[in-house]
Design a protein around this motif. Sequence first.
Motif, PDB file in Angstrom:
ATOM      1  N   PRO A   1       0.819  -1.215   0.000  1.00  0.00           N
ATOM      2  CA  PRO A   1       0.000   0.000   0.000  1.00  0.00           C
ATOM      3  C   PRO A   1       0.859   1.274   0.000  1.00  0.00           C
ATOM      4  CG  PRO A   1      -0.820  -1.539   1.636  1.00  0.00           C
ATOM      5  CD  PRO A   1       0.489  -2.069   1.137  1.00  0.00           C
ATOM      6  N   TYR A   2       2.010   1.208   0.675  1.00  0.00           N
ATOM      7  CA  TYR A   2       2.909   2.362   0.700  1.00  0.00           C
ATOM      8  C   TYR A   2       3.329   2.742  -0.724  1.00  0.00           C
ATOM      9  CZ  TYR A   2       6.845   5.340   2.019  1.00  0.00           C
ATOM     10  OH  TYR A   2       7.704   6.385   2.158  1.00  0.00           O
ATOM     11  N   ALA A   3       3.560   1.747  -1.566  1.00  0.00           N
ATOM     12  CA  ALA A   3       3.938   2.006  -2.956  1.00  0.00           C
ATOM     13  C   ALA A   3       2.816   2.710  -3.719  1.00  0.00           C
ATOM     14  CB  ALA A   3       4.310   0.701  -3.652  1.00  0.00           C
ATOM     15  N   CYS A   4       1.578   2.601  -3.208  1.00  0.00           N
ATOM     16  CA  CYS A   4       0.425   3.274  -3.814  1.00  0.00           C
ATOM     17  C   CYS A   4       0.094   4.588  -3.112  1.00  0.00           C
ATOM     18  CB  CYS A   4      -0.790   2.356  -3.767  1.00  0.00           C
ATOM     19  SG  CYS A   4      -0.592   0.832  -4.689  1.00  0.00           S
ATOM     20  N   GLY A   5       1.004   5.039  -2.244  1.00  0.00           N
ATOM     21  CA  GLY A   5       0.807   6.306  -1.560  1.00  0.00           C
ATOM     22  C   GLY A   5      -0.004   6.225  -0.289  1.00  0.00           C
ATOM     23  N   ARG A   6      -0.205   5.020   0.248  1.00  0.00           N
ATOM     24  CA  ARG A   6      -0.988   4.839   1.473  1.00  0.00           C
ATOM     25  C   ARG A   6      -0.114   4.277   2.576  1.00  0.00           C
ATOM     26  NH1 ARG A   6      -6.671   4.483   0.649  1.00  0.00           N
ATOM     27  NH2 ARG A   6      -6.648   4.600   2.916  1.00  0.00           N
ATOM     28  N   ALA A   7      -0.024   4.995   3.668  1.00  0.00           N
ATOM     29  CA  ALA A   7       0.721   4.494   4.819  1.00  0.00           C
ATOM     30  C   ALA A   7      -0.120   3.448   5.537  1.00  0.00           C
ATOM     31  CB  ALA A   7       1.050   5.643   5.769  1.00  0.00           C
ATOM     32  N   GLY A   8       0.558   2.514   6.180  1.00  0.00           N
ATOM     33  CA  GLY A   8      -0.168   1.484   6.922  1.00  0.00           C
ATOM     34  C   GLY A   8       0.638   1.028   8.116  1.00  0.00           C
ATOM     35  N   PRO A   9      -0.010   0.309   9.015  1.00  0.00           N
ATOM     36  CA  PRO A   9       0.681  -0.153  10.216  1.00  0.00           C
ATOM     37  C   PRO A   9       1.716  -1.225   9.907  1.00  0.00           C
ATOM     38  CG  PRO A   9      -1.556  -1.002  10.174  1.00  0.00           C
ATOM     39  CD  PRO A   9      -1.410  -0.086   8.999  1.00  0.00           C
TER      40      PRO A   9
ATOM     41  N   ARG B   1      -2.903 -22.410  11.125  1.00  0.00           N
ATOM     42  CA  ARG B   1      -3.892 -22.845  12.110  1.00  0.00           C
ATOM     43  C   ARG B   1      -3.372 -24.035  12.902  1.00  0.00           C
ATOM     44  NH1 ARG B   1      -9.705 -21.914   9.495  1.00  0.00           N
ATOM     45  NH2 ARG B   1     -10.350 -22.257  11.641  1.00  0.00           N
ATOM     46  N   GLY B   2      -2.584 -24.894  12.262  1.00  0.00           N
ATOM     47  CA  GLY B   2      -1.962 -26.009  12.964  1.00  0.00           C
ATOM     48  C   GLY B   2      -0.958 -25.552  14.009  1.00  0.00           C
ATOM     49  N   GLU B   3      -0.411 -24.345  13.815  1.00  0.00           N
ATOM     50  CA  GLU B   3       0.544 -23.781  14.773  1.00  0.00           C
ATOM     51  C   GLU B   3      -0.154 -22.946  15.838  1.00  0.00           C
ATOM     52  OE1 GLU B   3       3.433 -21.665  12.428  1.00  0.00           O
ATOM     53  OE2 GLU B   3       4.132 -23.498  11.447  1.00  0.00           O
ATOM     54  N   GLY B   4      -1.484 -22.948  15.859  1.00  0.00           N
ATOM     55  CA  GLY B   4      -2.225 -22.251  16.902  1.00  0.00           C
ATOM     56  C   GLY B   4      -2.697 -20.853  16.559  1.00  0.00           C
ATOM     57  N   PHE B   5      -2.469 -20.408  15.321  1.00  0.00           N
ATOM     58  CA  PHE B   5      -2.950 -19.088  14.920  1.00  0.00           C
ATOM     59  C   PHE B   5      -4.481 -19.113  14.841  1.00  0.00           C
ATOM     60  CE2 PHE B   5       1.386 -18.946  13.817  1.00  0.00           C
ATOM     61  CZ  PHE B   5       1.769 -17.656  13.516  1.00  0.00           C
ATOM     62  N   LYS B   6      -5.099 -17.960  15.034  1.00  0.00           N
ATOM     63  CA  LYS B   6      -6.549 -17.843  14.912  1.00  0.00           C
ATOM     64  C   LYS B   6      -6.950 -17.972  13.446  1.00  0.00           C
ATOM     65  CE  LYS B   6      -7.100 -14.879  18.927  1.00  0.00           C
ATOM     66  NZ  LYS B   6      -7.528 -13.565  19.422  1.00  0.00           N
ATOM     67  N   ALA B   7      -8.227 -18.237  13.209  1.00  0.00           N
ATOM     68  CA  ALA B   7      -8.748 -18.281  11.830  1.00  0.00           C
ATOM     69  C   ALA B   7      -8.429 -16.946  11.144  1.00  0.00           C
ATOM     70  CB  ALA B   7     -10.239 -18.530  11.849  1.00  0.00           C
ATOM     71  N   PRO B   8      -8.084 -16.987   9.882  1.00  0.00           N
ATOM     72  CA  PRO B   8      -7.688 -15.749   9.205  1.00  0.00           C
ATOM     73  C   PRO B   8      -8.847 -14.777   9.020  1.00  0.00           C
ATOM     74  CG  PRO B   8      -7.902 -17.516   7.628  1.00  0.00           C
ATOM     75  CD  PRO B   8      -8.064 -18.129   8.985  1.00  0.00           C
ATOM     76  N   VAL B   9      -8.484 -13.502   8.980  1.00  0.00           N
ATOM     77  CA  VAL B   9      -9.427 -12.454   8.627  1.00  0.00           C
ATOM     78  C   VAL B   9      -9.032 -11.935   7.249  1.00  0.00           C
ATOM     79  CG1 VAL B   9      -9.918 -11.805  11.016  1.00  0.00           C
ATOM     80  CG2 VAL B   9      -8.114 -10.623   9.784  1.00  0.00           C
ATOM     81  N   PHE B  10     -10.007 -11.532   6.504  1.00  0.00           N
ATOM     82  CA  PHE B  10      -9.786 -11.024   5.145  1.00  0.00           C
ATOM     83  C   PHE B  10     -10.236  -9.574   5.119  1.00  0.00           C
ATOM     84  CE2 PHE B  10     -10.349 -15.508   5.011  1.00  0.00           C
ATOM     85  CZ  PHE B  10      -9.387 -15.943   4.115  1.00  0.00           C
ATOM     86  N   ARG B  11      -9.384  -8.705   4.568  1.00  0.00           N
ATOM     87  CA  ARG B  11      -9.654  -7.276   4.553  1.00  0.00           C
ATOM     88  C   ARG B  11      -9.446  -6.752   3.139  1.00  0.00           C
ATOM     89  NH1 ARG B  11     -12.121  -5.986   9.187  1.00  0.00           N
ATOM     90  NH2 ARG B  11     -11.536  -3.841   8.802  1.00  0.00           N
ATOM     91  N   ARG B  12     -10.380  -5.961   2.670  1.00  0.00           N
ATOM     92  CA  ARG B  12     -10.265  -5.322   1.370  1.00  0.00           C
ATOM     93  C   ARG B  12      -9.775  -3.901   1.584  1.00  0.00           C
ATOM     94  NH1 ARG B  12     -14.554  -7.088  -2.095  1.00  0.00           N
ATOM     95  NH2 ARG B  12     -13.184  -8.903  -2.019  1.00  0.00           N
ATOM     96  N   LEU B  13      -8.622  -3.603   1.019  1.00  0.00           N
ATOM     97  CA  LEU B  13      -8.027  -2.273   1.158  1.00  0.00           C
ATOM     98  C   LEU B  13      -8.500  -1.372   0.024  1.00  0.00           C
ATOM     99  CD1 LEU B  13      -4.382  -3.377   1.958  1.00  0.00           C
ATOM    100  CD2 LEU B  13      -6.268  -2.985   3.538  1.00  0.00           C
ATOM    101  N   GLN B  14      -8.727  -0.146   0.345  1.00  0.00           N
ATOM    102  CA  GLN B  14      -9.111   0.845  -0.658  1.00  0.00           C
ATOM    103  C   GLN B  14      -7.892   1.718  -0.911  1.00  0.00           C
ATOM    104  OE1 GLN B  14     -12.129   0.451  -1.994  1.00  0.00           O
ATOM    105  NE2 GLN B  14     -12.485  -1.159  -0.495  1.00  0.00           N
ATOM    106  N   VAL B  15      -7.279   1.558  -2.064  1.00  0.00           N
ATOM    107  CA  VAL B  15      -6.079   2.352  -2.387  1.00  0.00           C
ATOM    108  C   VAL B  15      -6.349   3.315  -3.510  1.00  0.00           C
ATOM    109  CG1 VAL B  15      -4.370   0.787  -1.502  1.00  0.00           C
ATOM    110  CG2 VAL B  15      -5.168   0.493  -3.829  1.00  0.00           C
TER     111      VAL B  15
END
Length: 106
Positions: A13-21, A92-106
Amino acid sequence: PPPDCSGLTQQAPYACGRAGPRHADQQAQLGQAVDRSDARRGDLVVWIAPPAEHSWTGHSAFMLDADRVIHATGHHGAVVIESFAEADSRYRGEGFKAPVFRRLQV
Protein backbone atom coordinates in the motif's frame (compact mmCIF):
# COMPACT_ATOMS: atom_id res chain seq x y z
CA PRO A 1 17.60 -11.77 7.54
CA PRO A 2 14.41 -13.87 7.62
CA PRO A 3 11.45 -12.90 5.43
CA ASP A 4 9.16 -10.27 6.94
CA CYS A 5 5.48 -10.83 6.14
CA SER A 6 4.07 -7.67 7.69
CA GLY A 7 6.85 -5.58 6.16
CA LEU A 8 5.86 -6.90 2.73
CA THR A 9 2.17 -6.18 3.29
CA GLN A 10 3.02 -2.72 4.65
CA GLN A 11 5.12 -1.82 1.61
CA ALA A 12 2.54 -2.67 -1.06
CA PRO A 13 0.00 0.00 0.00
CA TYR A 14 2.91 2.36 0.70
CA ALA A 15 3.94 2.01 -2.96
CA CYS A 16 0.43 3.27 -3.81
CA GLY A 17 0.81 6.31 -1.56
CA ARG A 18 -0.99 4.84 1.47
CA ALA A 19 0.72 4.49 4.82
CA GLY A 20 -0.17 1.48 6.92
CA PRO A 21 0.68 -0.15 10.22
CA ARG A 22 3.76 -2.28 10.67
CA HIS A 23 2.35 -5.24 12.62
CA ALA A 24 -0.03 -7.97 11.47
CA ASP A 25 -2.55 -7.49 14.28
CA GLN A 26 -2.90 -3.81 13.31
CA GLN A 27 -3.08 -4.69 9.61
CA ALA A 28 -6.04 -6.96 10.43
CA GLN A 29 -8.03 -3.76 11.15
CA LEU A 30 -7.37 -2.10 7.78
CA GLY A 31 -10.00 -1.59 5.10
CA GLN A 32 -13.25 -3.50 5.14
CA ALA A 33 -13.89 -7.06 6.27
CA VAL A 34 -14.76 -9.57 3.54
CA ASP A 35 -15.81 -13.19 3.75
CA ARG A 36 -13.43 -15.91 2.62
CA SER A 37 -15.88 -16.77 -0.17
CA ASP A 38 -15.58 -13.19 -1.50
CA ALA A 39 -11.78 -12.87 -1.15
CA ARG A 40 -10.04 -11.81 -4.35
CA ARG A 41 -6.73 -10.59 -5.71
CA GLY A 42 -5.24 -7.86 -3.53
CA ASP A 43 -7.22 -8.61 -0.38
CA LEU A 44 -5.18 -8.82 2.79
CA VAL A 45 -5.36 -12.03 4.81
CA VAL A 46 -4.10 -12.09 8.40
CA TRP A 47 -3.69 -14.93 10.88
CA ILE A 48 -3.36 -13.58 14.45
CA ALA A 49 -0.65 -15.36 16.44
CA PRO A 50 -1.33 -17.15 19.70
CA PRO A 51 -0.13 -15.26 22.78
CA ALA A 52 3.55 -15.93 23.43
CA GLU A 53 6.82 -14.20 24.13
CA HIS A 54 7.75 -12.98 20.66
CA SER A 55 7.79 -9.63 18.93
CA TRP A 56 5.51 -10.58 16.03
CA THR A 57 1.72 -10.51 16.28
CA GLY A 58 0.60 -12.70 13.41
CA HIS A 59 1.15 -13.51 9.78
CA SER A 60 -0.08 -11.40 6.88
CA ALA A 61 -0.32 -12.10 3.17
CA PHE A 62 -2.10 -10.90 0.06
CA MET A 63 -4.56 -12.98 -1.90
CA LEU A 64 -3.12 -13.48 -5.38
CA ASP A 65 -6.40 -14.93 -6.60
CA ALA A 66 -9.25 -16.89 -5.00
CA ASP A 67 -6.99 -19.86 -4.19
CA ARG A 68 -3.44 -18.56 -3.69
CA VAL A 69 -1.56 -16.11 -1.46
CA ILE A 70 1.70 -14.27 -1.91
CA HIS A 71 3.63 -13.79 1.30
CA ALA A 72 7.03 -13.63 2.95
CA THR A 73 7.33 -16.75 5.05
CA GLY A 74 10.00 -18.23 7.24
CA HIS A 75 8.64 -21.68 6.40
CA HIS A 76 9.99 -21.29 2.86
CA GLY A 77 12.58 -18.64 3.73
CA ALA A 78 11.41 -16.37 0.91
CA VAL A 79 8.56 -14.46 -0.66
CA VAL A 80 6.46 -17.20 -2.26
CA ILE A 81 3.18 -17.92 -3.97
CA GLU A 82 1.41 -20.72 -2.11
CA SER A 83 -2.07 -22.19 -2.04
CA PHE A 84 -4.26 -20.51 0.56
CA ALA A 85 -5.34 -23.94 1.84
CA GLU A 86 -1.74 -25.00 2.50
CA ALA A 87 -0.82 -21.76 4.29
CA ASP A 88 -4.06 -21.77 6.28
CA SER A 89 -3.55 -25.36 7.38
CA ARG A 90 0.00 -24.66 8.52
CA TYR A 91 -0.76 -21.47 10.48
CA ARG A 92 -3.89 -22.84 12.11
CA GLY A 93 -1.96 -26.01 12.96
CA GLU A 94 0.54 -23.78 14.77
CA GLY A 95 -2.22 -22.25 16.90
CA PHE A 96 -2.95 -19.09 14.92
CA LYS A 97 -6.55 -17.84 14.91
CA ALA A 98 -8.75 -18.28 11.83
CA PRO A 99 -7.69 -15.75 9.21
CA VAL A 100 -9.43 -12.45 8.63
CA PHE A 101 -9.79 -11.02 5.14
CA ARG A 102 -9.65 -7.28 4.55
CA ARG A 103 -10.27 -5.32 1.37
CA LEU A 104 -8.03 -2.27 1.16
CA GLN A 105 -9.11 0.85 -0.66
CA VAL A 106 -6.08 2.35 -2.39
